[in-house]
Write a protein that holds these residues in place. Structure first.
Motif, short mmCIF file in Angstrom:
data_model
loop_
_atom_site.label_atom_id
_atom_site.label_comp_id
_atom_site.label_asym_id
_atom_site.label_seq_id
_atom_site.Cartn_x
_atom_site.Cartn_y
_atom_site.Cartn_z
N UNK A 151 -17.60 -50.52 -52.51
CA UNK A 151 -18.26 -49.31 -53.01
C UNK A 151 -19.12 -48.65 -51.94
N UNK A 152 -19.41 -49.37 -50.88
CA UNK A 152 -20.19 -48.85 -49.76
C UNK A 152 -20.35 -49.93 -48.73
N UNK A 153 -20.29 -49.56 -47.45
CA UNK A 153 -20.39 -50.55 -46.37
C UNK A 153 -21.54 -50.27 -45.42
N UNK A 154 -22.40 -49.32 -45.76
CA UNK A 154 -23.58 -49.10 -44.95
C UNK A 154 -23.91 -47.63 -44.78
N UNK A 155 -25.10 -47.22 -45.20
CA UNK A 155 -25.59 -45.86 -45.04
C UNK A 155 -27.08 -45.85 -45.37
N UNK A 197 -21.36 -44.73 -48.01
CA UNK A 197 -22.24 -45.10 -49.13
C UNK A 197 -23.03 -46.35 -48.79
N UNK A 198 -24.13 -46.53 -49.50
CA UNK A 198 -24.97 -47.71 -49.32
C UNK A 198 -24.21 -48.96 -49.74
N UNK A 258 -21.07 -59.52 -57.62
CA UNK A 258 -21.44 -58.28 -56.93
C UNK A 258 -22.34 -58.62 -55.77
N UNK A 259 -21.96 -58.19 -54.58
CA UNK A 259 -22.75 -58.45 -53.38
C UNK A 259 -23.47 -57.16 -52.99
N UNK A 260 -24.78 -57.17 -53.14
CA UNK A 260 -25.66 -56.03 -52.92
C UNK A 260 -25.37 -54.91 -53.92
N UNK A 261 -26.39 -54.10 -54.16
CA UNK A 261 -26.29 -53.05 -55.18
C UNK A 261 -27.18 -51.88 -54.77
N UNK A 262 -26.74 -51.16 -53.74
CA UNK A 262 -27.49 -49.99 -53.30
C UNK A 262 -27.51 -48.90 -54.36
N UNK A 263 -28.32 -47.89 -54.11
CA UNK A 263 -28.45 -46.78 -55.04
C UNK A 263 -27.07 -46.18 -55.37
N UNK A 264 -26.83 -45.95 -56.65
CA UNK A 264 -25.57 -45.34 -57.07
C UNK A 264 -24.43 -46.32 -57.29
#
Length: 221
Positions: free
Chosen positions: A19-23, A31-32, A72-78
């Motif tokens: 869902x995101x790999x870094x931002x 995405x985060x 779920x590994x990490x859960x950034x905004x969104x």
């Protein structure tokens, strides 16, 4: 060994959703951090399983009762929005079926989406408290956030360093067919952790978070 592991991955029913790999913040093209390891859930599990790492004590296990479950590994905004974009109307069921959420460290781009997931999960009738594994300050932050929300949220918190020996974590990964979980400190901000999982089918996964190159990451074997 490497060839056998590749074959195990190809034959596995596991799915990895990025869902995101870094931002720094959610954006159109990046995405985060957050990704979901989705696996067929196995019934039973109990308090067994094999773990490595520090102490901790048991408790109930979050997650669904059969069908697909996930970590779920990490859960950034969104993160919830990304789940709904990927799974559509089934996203709420994916959240209900989560066995565990691993937060690698306390930077906001890795955890700001967690509260929304907890709200959704807690609003589902009969859903078990979500098992959250993270750094110490995350547990404090979650408890303070929960006290200020309009609706109650339920979760069980385990520190990353205690995850390998925690009965609830071991039971959760065993239900997903994993034989062990190991965690180690990594070279990033304070209380940052990497994690490794080994599945009984012969494949494994290592997640380092935002660390610099680190020899302490547990090798899969």
């Amino acid at each position: 060994r490497e060839g056998a592991g590749d074959a195990a991955v190809l034959q596995s029913r596991a799915q990895l959703h990025f869902f995101g790999t870094g931002a720094a913040m959610p954006a159109k093209y990046r995405n985060v951090s957050s990704f979901l390891l989705q696996l067929p859930a196995r019934h039973g599990g109990g308090d067994g399983g094999h773990g490595r790492g520090g102490g901790g004590d048991g408790g109930g296990v979050g997650g669904g009762g059969g069908g697909e479950s996930g970590l779920l590994f990490d859960a950034g905004e969104g993160t919830l929005a990304m789940l709904r974009r990927r799974f559509g109307a089934a996203a709420d069921e994916v959240v209900r079926a989560l066995a565990l959420v691993w937060i690698s460290h306390l930077h906001a781009d890795h955890h700001l989406g967690l509260v929304r997931l907890l709200e959704l999960r807690s609003a589902r009738p009969g859903a078990a408290p979500l098992l959250v594994v993270g750094p110490h300050a995350l547990g404090v932050w979650l408890r303070e956030a929960a006290a200020r929300l309009h609706s109650p949220v339920e979760f069980r918190f385990v520190h990353c360093g205690a995850a390998g020996a925690d009965a609830a974590v071991c039971a959760a990964i065993r239900r997903l067919g994993c034989s062990w979980l190991a965690s180690t400190r990594v070279d990033h901000c304070a209380d940052s952790w990497g994690v490794a999982l080994q599945h009984s089918e012969g494949w494994g996964l290592v997640y380092s978070g935002d660390t610099r190159p680190c020899e302490r990451l547990p090798p899969l074997r």
